[in-house]
Motif scaffolding. Structure first.
Motif, PDB file in Angstrom:
ATOM      1  N   LEU A 182       0.843  -1.193   0.000  1.00 33.04           N
ATOM      2  CA  LEU A 182       0.000   0.000   0.000  1.00 33.04           C
ATOM      3  C   LEU A 182       0.880   1.245   0.000  1.00 33.04           C
TER       4      LEU A 182
ATOM      5  N   GLU B 273      -5.775   5.724   4.604  1.00 34.70           N
ATOM      6  CA  GLU B 273      -7.219   5.546   4.444  1.00 34.70           C
ATOM      7  C   GLU B 273      -7.701   4.313   5.196  1.00 34.70           C
ATOM      8  N   TYR B 274      -6.877   3.256   5.161  1.00 34.02           N
ATOM      9  CA  TYR B 274      -7.251   2.065   5.936  1.00 34.02           C
ATOM     10  C   TYR B 274      -7.257   2.373   7.437  1.00 34.02           C
TER      11      TYR B 274
ATOM     12  N   LYS C 221     -14.353   4.749  -1.181  1.00 33.64           N
ATOM     13  CA  LYS C 221     -13.433   4.090  -2.102  1.00 33.64           C
ATOM     14  C   LYS C 221     -14.003   4.152  -3.502  1.00 33.64           C
TER      15      LYS C 221
ATOM     16  N   ARG D 197      -1.096   6.891   1.083  1.00 32.61           N
ATOM     17  CA  ARG D 197      -2.489   7.338   1.075  1.00 32.61           C
ATOM     18  C   ARG D 197      -3.430   6.176   1.384  1.00 32.61           C
ATOM     19  N   GLU D 198      -3.185   5.033   0.736  1.00 32.96           N
ATOM     20  CA  GLU D 198      -4.062   3.885   0.965  1.00 32.96           C
ATOM     21  C   GLU D 198      -3.951   3.404   2.417  1.00 32.96           C
ATOM     22  N   TRP D 199      -2.746   3.419   2.927  1.00 30.61           N
ATOM     23  CA  TRP D 199      -2.549   2.973   4.307  1.00 30.61           C
ATOM     24  C   TRP D 199      -3.259   3.902   5.279  1.00 30.61           C
TER      25      TRP D 199
END
Lengths: 211, 134
Positions: free
Chosen positions: B34, B41-42, B134, B37-39
């Motif tokens: 990830l 967001e998680y 998402k 940003r994705e991390w």
């Protein structure tokens, strides 16, 4: 810890230990109203926290040590040797008289540890974790209802039932030991607060009832 | 005060429970792949649903077990209680098209595979903040 009892011959630790609410003893005596509601701190007890899957082989071994594990919320299992309180689907609290502790010649904890063996789970000596308040009298339920949201009416909360809940905003195990008698097991650090809270809740019953 | 029906203990006071946030947020399969940003967001981004919301709860002063709950964030109506690990049930009382007080915005419960679109009314295409969906 009750383990210190083994050191009695060395420096008498068992004689000088104090229960968590011992400093309240005069206040508890003064605040109790004989024949209405009486509060006192119970004696030291041996307690063991057990986590084991009751359906497993180790679960049945432990059940045979104490005489049966409770199956659902509220149930109390066990025999005269030790009562077993249901705390969760795989969590139980064994409560026994002080003499059941291994350091005083008993074998409760040792036999539980042996029964668990290498199976997943735990047996922990929690004798010093909680103290016991005994609340008795015809008004005991009225006192508890000031700070406990459970339905304490005898039609649902029968003698021989124990529930993990909140009394006076703190987590407590509430055991109904008789028709008009309750045992409360607060953690030691809450004993002072709960003792004073109960005394305050009992105060109104010292005055004559206003019609 | 909510009266929450614990699967193990029965109806208990809300004060015995702890809220555990949104349910059905899966841990990334390969977290190392990830980007930042994705991390983030998680880790930090959760739905802010107005309406039926799947959330986790812990019966902290009772049996100390976790469970999932479908709750309406507007009316506090508890629609379903189901065990951890099971899929979100079809909300039996699928909210009828909003009339009056409830939001006109589309339901934003779109993360997770098990979350069906419960409202089906998408009238105003509200622009959600970037990263919130998402």
């Amino acid at each position: 810890m009750a383990n210190t009892a083994a050191l009695e011959g060395i420096n008498g630790l068992r004689d000088i230990r104090r229960s968590p609410a011992s400093h309240l003893a005069p206040a508890l005596e003064a605040g109790s109203i004989e024949g209405t509601v009486v509060l006192k701190e119970g004696p030291f007890q041996t307690m063991a926290g057990v986590r084991v899957d009751p359906g497993s082989e180790a679960g049945s071994r432990i059940a045979s040590v104490v005489g049966g594990l409770p199956a659902r919320c509220g149930e109390v299992g066990g025999t005269e040797r030790a009562s077993v309180l249901w705390l969760g689907p795989s969590e139980f609290l064994m409560v026994a008289p002080e003499e059941a502790h291994d350091s005083l010649g008993g074998d409760l904890i040792g036999s539980l540890v042996a029964a668990l063996g290498d199976a997943p789970g735990q047996v922990v000596d929690l004798s010093a974790n909680r103290t016991t308040f005994e609340l008795t009298g015809p008004r005991a339920r009225a006192v508890l209802e000031k700070g406990c949201a459970l339905d304490l009416h005898p039609r649902t909360f029968t003698a021989g039932t124990a529930l993990n809940t909140e009394v006076g905003f703190i987590p407590v195990i509430l055991l109904k030991s008789g028709e008009e008698s309750y045992r409360l097991f607060p953690r030691a650090s809450f004993a002072d607060f709960l003792g004073r809270w109960l005394l305050d809740a009992m105060r109104e019953f010292a005055s004559p009832e206003v019609p | 005060m909510l009266l929450i029906s614990c699967p193990n203990c029965g109806s208990r006071d809300e004060t015995e429970f702890h809220y555990g946030g949104q349910a059905h947020v899966p841990y990334p399969e390969v977290p190392s792949e990830l980007n930042d940003r994705e991390w983030s967001e998680y880790l930090f981004y959760r739905d802010n649903t107005k309406g039926t919301f799947a959330e986790r709860w812990l019966h902290s002063t009772g049996c100390r077990q976790w469970f999932n709950m479908l709750r309406d964030t507007v009316t506090y109506d508890i629609q379903a209680i189901y065990p951890m690990g099971s899929a979100r049930p079809d909300s039996a009382g699928a909210p009828t098209p909003d009339s009056g007080t409830a939001s006109l915005a589309p339901d934003s419960t779109t993360t997770g595979t098990a979350a069906p679109d419960v409202t089906g009314t998408s009238i105003s295409p509200a622009t959600a903040p970037e990263g919130a969906t998402k």
